[in-house]
Design a protein around this motif. Structure first.
Motif, short mmCIF file in Angstrom:
data_model
loop_
_atom_site.label_atom_id
_atom_site.label_comp_id
_atom_site.label_asym_id
_atom_site.label_seq_id
_atom_site.Cartn_x
_atom_site.Cartn_y
_atom_site.Cartn_z
N LEU A 160 0.83 -1.20 0.00
CA LEU A 160 0.00 0.00 0.00
C LEU A 160 0.87 1.26 0.00
N ASP A 161 1.93 1.25 0.80
CA ASP A 161 2.83 2.41 0.85
C ASP A 161 3.50 2.63 -0.50
N ALA A 164 0.89 4.06 -2.92
CA ALA A 164 0.53 5.43 -2.54
C ALA A 164 1.64 6.41 -2.90
N SER A 165 2.89 6.01 -2.66
CA SER A 165 4.01 6.90 -2.98
C SER A 165 4.14 7.12 -4.48
N SER A 167 1.51 7.24 -6.42
CA SER A 167 0.24 7.85 -6.85
C SER A 167 -0.40 7.05 -7.98
N THR A 170 -5.61 2.98 -7.74
CA THR A 170 -5.79 1.68 -7.10
C THR A 170 -7.14 1.63 -6.40
N GLN A 180 -7.32 0.94 6.24
CA GLN A 180 -6.31 1.72 5.56
C GLN A 180 -6.99 2.95 4.96
N GLN A 181 -6.21 3.99 4.70
CA GLN A 181 -6.79 5.23 4.23
C GLN A 181 -6.15 5.72 2.94
N HIS A 182 -5.34 4.87 2.30
CA HIS A 182 -4.68 5.28 1.07
C HIS A 182 -5.64 5.28 -0.12
N PHE A 183 -6.50 4.26 -0.21
CA PHE A 183 -7.26 4.02 -1.43
C PHE A 183 -8.73 3.75 -1.11
#
Length: 384
Positions: A160-161, A164-165, A167, A170, A180-183
């Motif tokens: 996930l990291d 996210a890094s 961009s 996803t 989780q709060q990325h996607f």
């Protein structure tokens, strides 16, 4: 997963055949088999449908231009006549045809069909040996032009990291990784679904209801289902049980342990709610080995509405999470994300009760009515 015994014989209906042909179409388009398909006999074994239906399905796909016959073999022609306008990846930890569990197949079909309608091809990335292997496959897919991806099943924080890094568009599909709060994520309404199962069992007169789950520490959604079971039991003034809750990773041996615990109790539960249909299948088989029959000796309910809940014996009472529709919603979410990044949201789809023959009424009087449900309504969209 334990293979069905003679008493678990799979029955096929017309709808089963249609689903198998739809699955075959998706597998051809994602090139699961490569350029040359297996023999009809091998396809019958892999997809679990009679050979006569495979023959019909291959003829349909040939007429659609997805296959070309070369002697006795069929060659994939997917996307040859009209190249896709783009490609996305569907990432799955396990083999899409592994075991008696259709949830991942339904996700993939809904996802791939929706994207194909929009002119996008789907690449299936699966069967990883390690996290590093998964990261390398995803990086290679990006190098080859993948425009976005769907993460099905459990997803590691490091992955996930990484995404996210970068961009990278996803979407997360399913309930395994919801903290989780990325996607954005597409999930089932775990709480409402489990409440409906407990309501159903209580309406049949059951008071001693246990809950069976394994892999609790590896799947966020299982925790939601366990919490819903506990709170709903308390709503009825009943005591929830924790004797069949296993935090360790899934293994069918745990079903045998659970069955042994149930059989050894002086005052046995009259019903068991399982975290998934897979646990329910395995528990039914393990109980049968101990001479206990479902639902004669114990009612059992699953969760997910796996395709095989309809065709194994006994047909399984469960909560339908609309897996095919989840795949479609995930595809549309990803298409929007690819066009314009958006704030991640968690989309909940309904989880509705489906009553089949694995649960039955008992003579015990029903307890008082439960308190009103505190579960969120179906299809609620929750913004992080």
């Amino acid at each position: 997963m334990t293979k069905p015994s003679k008493k678990d014989t799979v029955k096929f209906s017309f709808s089963d055949k249609d689903r198998a042909i739809s699955l075959l179409r998706t597998l051809v388009r994602v090139r699961y088999f490569g350029e040359t398909l297996p023999t009809e006999a091998e396809l019958s074994r892999l997809i679990r449908i009679p050979k006569s239906s495979i023959t019909l399905g291959l003829a349909k796909l040939e007429a659609e231009g997805l296959l070309a016959r070369q002697g006795t073999a069929f060659l994939s022609q997917a996307w040859n006549a009209q190249p896709p306008i783009g490609q996305v990846a569907f990432v799955l930890n396990t083999d899409i045809l592994k075991g008696w569990y259709s949830l991942f197949q339904d996700w993939l079909m809904g996802f791939e069909h929706t994207l194909a309608e929009e002119g996008y091809a789907t690449a299936l990335l699966s069967n990883f040996s390690s996290l590093r292997d998964k990261l390398e496959h995803i990086a290679l897919a990006r190098e080859k032009g993948a425009m976005g991806l769907a993460l099905a099943s459990r997803t590691e924080p490091d992955l996930l990291d990484y995404l996210a890094s970068a961009s990278f568009p996803t979407v997360i599909l399913g309930n395994a990784t919801i903290r989780q709060q990325h996607f954005g994520s597409i999930c089932s309404d775990n709480r409402a679904g489990m409440e409906r199962i407990i309501d159903h069992l209580v309406s049949l007169g059951h008071r001693r209801i246990d809950f069976y789950v394994n892999g609790l520490s590896f799947h966020d959604g299982y925790g939601e289902r366990l919490s819903a079971y506990q709170s709903r039991m308390r709503d009825y003034g009943l005591a929830p049980s924790g004797g069949l809750v296993f935090p360790e990773p899934h293994h069918e041996a745990l079903a045998r342990r659970a069955a042994a615990v149930l059989a050894s109790q002086p005052q046995k539960p009259t019903a068991v709610a399982c975290a998934t249909d897979r646990e329910a299948f395995e528990l039914v088989a393990a109980l049968r080995h101990l001479g206990l029959e479902v639902p004669r000796d114990l009612s059992v309910a699953g969760f997910d509405n796996n395709h095989f809940t309809q065709v194994l014996e006994p047909p399984m009472t469960t909560a339908d999470i609309y897996a095919f529709e989840m795949g479609r919603v995930a595809a549309n979410y990803l298409l929007n994300e690819m066009q314009a990044p958006q704030m991640p949201v968690r989309i909940l789809l309904p989880a509705d009760l489906v009553v089949r023959l694995s649960t039955q009424a008992i003579d015990e009087p029903a307890p008082p009515a439960a308190l009103p449900s505190l579960a969120p309504p179906p299809q609620e969209i929750v913004t992080f």
